[in-house]
Design a protein around this motif. Sequence first.
Motif, PDB file in Angstrom:
ATOM      1  N   ASP A  26       0.794  -1.110   0.050  1.00  0.00           N
ATOM      2  CA  ASP A  26       0.070  -0.013  -0.097  1.00  0.00           C
ATOM      3  C   ASP A  26       0.826   1.112   0.009  1.00  0.00           C
ATOM      4  O   ASP A  26       0.604   2.153  -0.699  1.00  0.00           O
ATOM      5  N   ARG A  27       1.789   1.201   0.965  1.00  0.00           N
ATOM      6  CA  ARG A  27       2.768   2.510   0.913  1.00  0.00           C
ATOM      7  C   ARG A  27       3.597   2.746  -0.231  1.00  0.00           C
ATOM      8  O   ARG A  27       3.793   3.956  -0.765  1.00  0.00           O
ATOM      9  N   ARG A  28       4.233   1.771  -0.842  1.00  0.00           N
ATOM     10  CA  ARG A  28       5.181   1.864  -1.847  1.00  0.00           C
ATOM     11  C   ARG A  28       4.348   1.894  -3.157  1.00  0.00           C
ATOM     12  O   ARG A  28       4.755   2.486  -4.079  1.00  0.00           O
ATOM     13  N   TYR A  29       3.563   1.027  -3.486  1.00  0.00           N
ATOM     14  CA  TYR A  29       3.052   1.034  -4.856  1.00  0.00           C
ATOM     15  C   TYR A  29       1.373   1.402  -4.975  1.00  0.00           C
ATOM     16  O   TYR A  29       0.984   1.380  -6.043  1.00  0.00           O
ATOM     17  N   GLY A  30       0.771   1.803  -3.856  1.00  0.00           N
ATOM     18  CA  GLY A  30      -0.439   2.196  -3.894  1.00  0.00           C
ATOM     19  C   GLY A  30      -1.619   1.178  -4.119  1.00  0.00           C
ATOM     20  O   GLY A  30      -2.780   1.352  -4.444  1.00  0.00           O
ATOM     21  N   LEU A  31      -0.949  -0.163  -3.678  1.00  0.00           N
ATOM     22  CA  LEU A  31      -2.257  -1.132  -3.891  1.00  0.00           C
ATOM     23  C   LEU A  31      -2.894  -1.402  -2.232  1.00  0.00           C
ATOM     24  O   LEU A  31      -2.884  -2.531  -1.765  1.00  0.00           O
ATOM     25  N   GLY A  32      -3.721  -0.316  -2.052  1.00  0.00           N
ATOM     26  CA  GLY A  32      -4.100  -0.216  -0.753  1.00  0.00           C
ATOM     27  C   GLY A  32      -5.702  -0.601  -0.724  1.00  0.00           C
ATOM     28  O   GLY A  32      -6.361  -0.701  -1.849  1.00  0.00           O
ATOM     29  N   PRO A  33      -6.420  -0.630   0.369  1.00  0.00           N
ATOM     30  CA  PRO A  33      -7.699  -0.695   0.538  1.00  0.00           C
ATOM     31  C   PRO A  33      -8.423   0.690   0.147  1.00  0.00           C
ATOM     32  O   PRO A  33      -8.135   1.882   0.409  1.00  0.00           O
ATOM     33  N   SER A  34      -9.575   0.639  -0.850  1.00  0.00           N
ATOM     34  CA  SER A  34     -10.242   1.683  -1.152  1.00  0.00           C
ATOM     35  C   SER A  34     -11.534   1.868  -0.543  1.00  0.00           C
ATOM     36  O   SER A  34     -12.268   3.216  -0.504  1.00  0.00           O
ATOM     37  N   ALA A  35     -12.311   1.020   0.116  1.00  0.00           N
ATOM     38  CA  ALA A  35     -13.592   1.144   0.852  1.00  0.00           C
ATOM     39  C   ALA A  35     -13.194   1.690   2.007  1.00  0.00           C
ATOM     40  O   ALA A  35     -12.369   1.727   2.990  1.00  0.00           O
ATOM     41  N   HIS A  36     -14.184   2.614   2.593  1.00  0.00           N
ATOM     42  CA  HIS A  36     -14.085   3.380   4.063  1.00  0.00           C
ATOM     43  C   HIS A  36     -15.461   3.172   4.509  1.00  0.00           C
ATOM     44  O   HIS A  36     -16.573   3.714   3.998  1.00  0.00           O
ATOM     45  N   GLN A  37     -15.567   2.776   5.894  1.00  0.00           N
ATOM     46  CA  GLN A  37     -16.860   2.874   6.644  1.00  0.00           C
ATOM     47  C   GLN A  37     -16.566   3.941   7.946  1.00  0.00           C
ATOM     48  O   GLN A  37     -15.551   4.060   8.437  1.00  0.00           O
ATOM     49  N   ALA A  38     -17.461   4.528   7.888  1.00  0.00           N
ATOM     50  CA  ALA A  38     -17.270   5.668   9.106  1.00  0.00           C
ATOM     51  C   ALA A  38     -17.002   4.791  10.420  1.00  0.00           C
ATOM     52  O   ALA A  38     -17.554   3.858  10.892  1.00  0.00           O
ATOM     53  N   GLY A  39     -15.840   5.598  10.981  1.00  0.00           N
ATOM     54  CA  GLY A  39     -15.414   5.300  12.379  1.00  0.00           C
ATOM     55  C   GLY A  39     -14.621   3.988  12.241  1.00  0.00           C
ATOM     56  O   GLY A  39     -14.266   3.535  13.428  1.00  0.00           O
ATOM     57  N   SER A  40     -14.068   3.468  11.363  1.00  0.00           N
ATOM     58  CA  SER A  40     -13.447   2.283  11.150  1.00  0.00           C
ATOM     59  C   SER A  40     -12.348   2.680  10.190  1.00  0.00           C
ATOM     60  O   SER A  40     -12.231   3.563   9.294  1.00  0.00           O
ATOM     61  N   HIS A  41     -11.422   1.537   9.964  1.00  0.00           N
ATOM     62  CA  HIS A  41     -10.372   1.785   9.108  1.00  0.00           C
ATOM     63  C   HIS A  41     -10.902   1.360   7.774  1.00  0.00           C
ATOM     64  O   HIS A  41     -11.821   0.755   7.331  1.00  0.00           O
ATOM     65  N   ARG A  42     -10.094   1.707   6.572  1.00  0.00           N
ATOM     66  CA  ARG A  42     -10.541   1.516   5.291  1.00  0.00           C
ATOM     67  C   ARG A  42     -10.364  -0.151   4.971  1.00  0.00           C
ATOM     68  O   ARG A  42      -9.812  -0.741   5.793  1.00  0.00           O
ATOM     69  N   ARG A  43     -11.323  -0.634   4.249  1.00  0.00           N
ATOM     70  CA  ARG A  43     -11.349  -1.982   3.891  1.00  0.00           C
ATOM     71  C   ARG A  43     -10.985  -2.153   2.240  1.00  0.00           C
ATOM     72  O   ARG A  43     -11.270  -1.542   1.342  1.00  0.00           O
ATOM     73  N   TYR A  44     -10.586  -3.606   2.110  1.00  0.00           N
ATOM     74  CA  TYR A  44     -10.534  -3.842   0.761  1.00  0.00           C
ATOM     75  C   TYR A  44     -11.722  -4.361   0.074  1.00  0.00           C
ATOM     76  O   TYR A  44     -12.305  -5.409   0.479  1.00  0.00           O
ATOM     77  N   THR A  45     -11.945  -3.936  -0.947  1.00  0.00           N
ATOM     78  CA  THR A  45     -13.024  -4.313  -2.026  1.00  0.00           C
ATOM     79  C   THR A  45     -12.594  -5.716  -2.697  1.00  0.00           C
ATOM     80  O   THR A  45     -11.212  -5.766  -2.850  1.00  0.00           O
ATOM     81  N   PRO A  46     -13.260  -6.200  -3.438  1.00  0.00           N
ATOM     82  CA  PRO A  46     -13.181  -7.496  -4.275  1.00  0.00           C
ATOM     83  C   PRO A  46     -12.296  -7.048  -5.336  1.00  0.00           C
ATOM     84  O   PRO A  46     -11.380  -7.533  -5.745  1.00  0.00           O
ATOM     85  N   ASP A  47     -12.456  -5.574  -5.746  1.00  0.00           N
ATOM     86  CA  ASP A  47     -11.407  -5.215  -7.062  1.00  0.00           C
ATOM     87  C   ASP A  47      -9.978  -5.079  -6.506  1.00  0.00           C
ATOM     88  O   ASP A  47      -9.136  -5.491  -7.150  1.00  0.00           O
TER      89      ASP A  47
END
Length: 292
Positions: A26-47
Amino acid sequence: MDAAPLTVAAVARTLGVAASTLRTWDRRYGLGPSAHQAGSHRRYTPDDVARLQTMRRLTLRGVAPVDAARIATESGTGDPRGGEDAGPAEETDDGSLALDPLTLAAAAVEPDLRRVHRMLSRATREAGVVAVWTDLVRPAAEMVDQGRHRLGERPGSDPHGVMRLGLMQAIRDLAASGPAPVRILTAVADRVPAHVIAGGLAEAGVGALVVPAEHLPEGPGQLPWLPEGEATALAVIGNPPGAEEVATQASERGDVDVFLLGDASPSLWLPHVHRVRTAAAAVAEIAAAVRD
């Protein structure tokens, strides 16, 4: 993967990597989670997970992480199954997909036929089929062979077949109906170069048909696949069975220019018989002979 977005820990278990590896990607290549839920960390979508699966498969096959990440990002959402059953892409190429041997080799190893077809179709439009064969497909094939020697190959995997099919699709897109004054004689095991030359001739507005040597009639006689008044040029790729006899008969007829291509081609010095060194030279000389 079709349910709720996944946490870092869940994706790490799915891919068989450490959570710290995912954070690094995620940090080096931008392959991180894109979904965001209020009050929680970002989550990984199927894509997101599909891109990470591509990243994981490529790195396991020896592709450098920075190149694997670029390919995974360019592949878009992708198909988590790897695109093995995929046909030609319905979507258009927006021009962002890299066209280099490493990217092509990685897509073929994946295998991702849609991406291979998109790459080769665009490269053919931009550079021409002969240049694509010489400067893109053949170097990519050499990279695949080096990886096979070092890492082996999964059962049912055929990267060369994926590239060959993608190239054939790109050549087929060039072909147009109409007269075919050129016949290209080739051996069954070495048919791709003949189709490449036929594609180059199609770009030059000259029709051609590829004739496998195993379909030739045995013994001297007429050449029904080289009809008088219709076929004006014959290209022989290499030295397939019967090539010397066919080239000699064509020379004796006097109405066909014969072009011999390849170091192993028959050693003939006859009227109307020409030797060419490269596929590009073959296309240029055959097209000029047909037009004359």
